[in-house]
Design a protein around this motif. Structure first.
Motif, PDB file in Angstrom:
ATOM      1  N   PHE A  42      74.708-100.456 -35.143  1.00 54.29           N
ATOM      2  CA  PHE A  42      75.796-101.426 -34.965  1.00 54.29           C
ATOM      3  C   PHE A  42      76.042-101.643 -33.471  1.00 54.29           C
ATOM      4  O   PHE A  42      76.149-102.781 -32.997  1.00 54.29           O
ATOM      5  CB  PHE A  42      77.073-100.919 -35.621  1.00 54.29           C
ATOM      6  CG  PHE A  42      77.098-101.017 -37.126  1.00 54.29           C
ATOM      7  CD1 PHE A  42      77.792-102.035 -37.762  1.00 54.29           C
ATOM      8  CD2 PHE A  42      76.441-100.083 -37.904  1.00 54.29           C
ATOM      9  CE1 PHE A  42      77.832-102.124 -39.141  1.00 54.29           C
ATOM     10  CE2 PHE A  42      76.474-100.150 -39.283  1.00 54.29           C
ATOM     11  CZ  PHE A  42      77.164-101.174 -39.901  1.00 54.29           C
ATOM     12  N   TYR A  73      68.683-101.733 -41.758  1.00 54.38           N
ATOM     13  CA  TYR A  73      69.934-102.370 -41.343  1.00 54.38           C
ATOM     14  C   TYR A  73      69.609-103.808 -40.948  1.00 54.38           C
ATOM     15  O   TYR A  73      68.754-104.044 -40.089  1.00 54.38           O
ATOM     16  CB  TYR A  73      70.542-101.607 -40.174  1.00 54.38           C
ATOM     17  CG  TYR A  73      71.649-102.326 -39.437  1.00 54.38           C
ATOM     18  CD1 TYR A  73      72.925-102.427 -39.983  1.00 54.38           C
ATOM     19  CD2 TYR A  73      71.423-102.901 -38.185  1.00 54.38           C
ATOM     20  CE1 TYR A  73      73.946-103.080 -39.300  1.00 54.38           C
ATOM     21  CE2 TYR A  73      72.431-103.555 -37.500  1.00 54.38           C
ATOM     22  CZ  TYR A  73      73.695-103.637 -38.060  1.00 54.38           C
ATOM     23  OH  TYR A  73      74.702-104.296 -37.386  1.00 54.38           O
ATOM     24  N   GLN A  76      75.506-106.850 -38.878  1.00 54.55           N
ATOM     25  CA  GLN A  76      76.905-106.572 -39.170  1.00 54.55           C
ATOM     26  C   GLN A  76      77.594-107.815 -39.693  1.00 54.55           C
ATOM     27  O   GLN A  76      77.294-108.943 -39.271  1.00 54.55           O
ATOM     28  CB  GLN A  76      77.620-106.085 -37.912  1.00 54.55           C
ATOM     29  CG  GLN A  76      79.088-105.702 -38.129  1.00 54.55           C
ATOM     30  CD  GLN A  76      79.756-105.187 -36.870  1.00 54.55           C
ATOM     31  OE1 GLN A  76      79.088-104.897 -35.870  1.00 54.55           O
ATOM     32  NE2 GLN A  76      81.073-105.071 -36.889  1.00 54.55           N
ATOM     33  N   GLY A 147      78.238-103.419 -42.705  1.00 60.27           N
ATOM     34  CA  GLY A 147      76.864-103.781 -42.376  1.00 60.27           C
ATOM     35  C   GLY A 147      76.116-104.272 -43.599  1.00 60.27           C
ATOM     36  O   GLY A 147      76.434-103.908 -44.730  1.00 60.27           O
TER      37      GLY A 147
END
Length: 229
Positions: A42, A73, A76, A147
């Protein structure tokens, strides 16, 4: 010597990292891996490559600009954050009451993320009843962030999606165009007190929030008819 110690510590920065297992990002100040820490996605904005595109029935969507592996990932979910019990919160909820788009996402307690006017590309991710992504809440330097993570291997060019039923705040009941074999036919949450059979029957009698067809129906849930969707 210090760099060697950090290299060794980095070996434990993946699944063995206690913070990662607890959905907490590390701080480079106190993490023994220092700059080599891999648990700062992040903070470092280590987003996957994506791009927006126009879909046939769902407005804008978001597609993968590269192959994205399961567990990756993606980015965000960013936007303005407000408390739904404040004056601003009440005004926003009243403003979006009849909106045909769903962007609000609850984080914790009464806080909601609103990317309607200020946000990231994540706002373009559409719903699917069989999604390839999920949202997860992480503690990032003491702040709760949301996320987007891949739950399947995603090919370049594939549309990204997550299930609004679990992730969005007060999703309006609208027709679903996800096209998956597991499609429920609509977006929104069925009341826990109503059976699936009765719910399907009530869907046919709900008023359209735009053209007000069946405006005298007793059920006041939000619904879009096929013409207005």
């Amino acid at each position: 010597v210090e760099r060697t110690q950090q290299d060794q510590a980095a070996l434990y920065c993946e699944d063995k990292c206690i913070n990662r297992c607890s959905a907490i990002e590390c701080s480079k100040v106190i993490c023994p891996c220092g700059e080599l820490c891999r648990n700062r996605r992040f903070q470092l904005q280590q987003d996957a490559l994506v791009y927006p595109f126009k879909t046939p029935h769902k407005g804008w969507g978001l597609a993968a600009g590269e192959c994205i592996s399961k567990g990756t990932y993606v980015m965000q979910y960013v936007g303005e954050v407000f408390d739904i019990d404040t004056k601003m919160g009440n005004e926003r909820l009243a403003k979006y009451k009849d909106s045909t788009c769903t962007y609000l996402m609850k984080t914790h307690k009464n806080l909601v993320i609103d990317p309607s006017t200020k946000g990231s590309l994540a706002r373009f991710i559409n719903h699917s009843c069989d999604p390839n992504c999920v949202t997860r809440k992480w503690n990032v330097l003491g702040e709760i962030c949301v996320g987007i993570f891949a739950v399947k291997d995603i090919k370049e060019g594939d549309e990204l999606s997550f299930d609004y039923r679990f992730d969005c705040y007060k999703t309006p009941i609208t027709k679903c165009f996800c096209g998956s074999e597991k499609c429920r036919g609509y977006l929104g949450v069925r009341p826990a007190t109503m059976s699936p059979e009765k719910w399907e029957k009530n869907l046919d009698m709900m008023p359209c929030v735009v053209c007000k067809i069946d405006k005298d129906a007793q059920n006041n849930q939000m619904l879009l008819c096929d013409d207005c969707n």
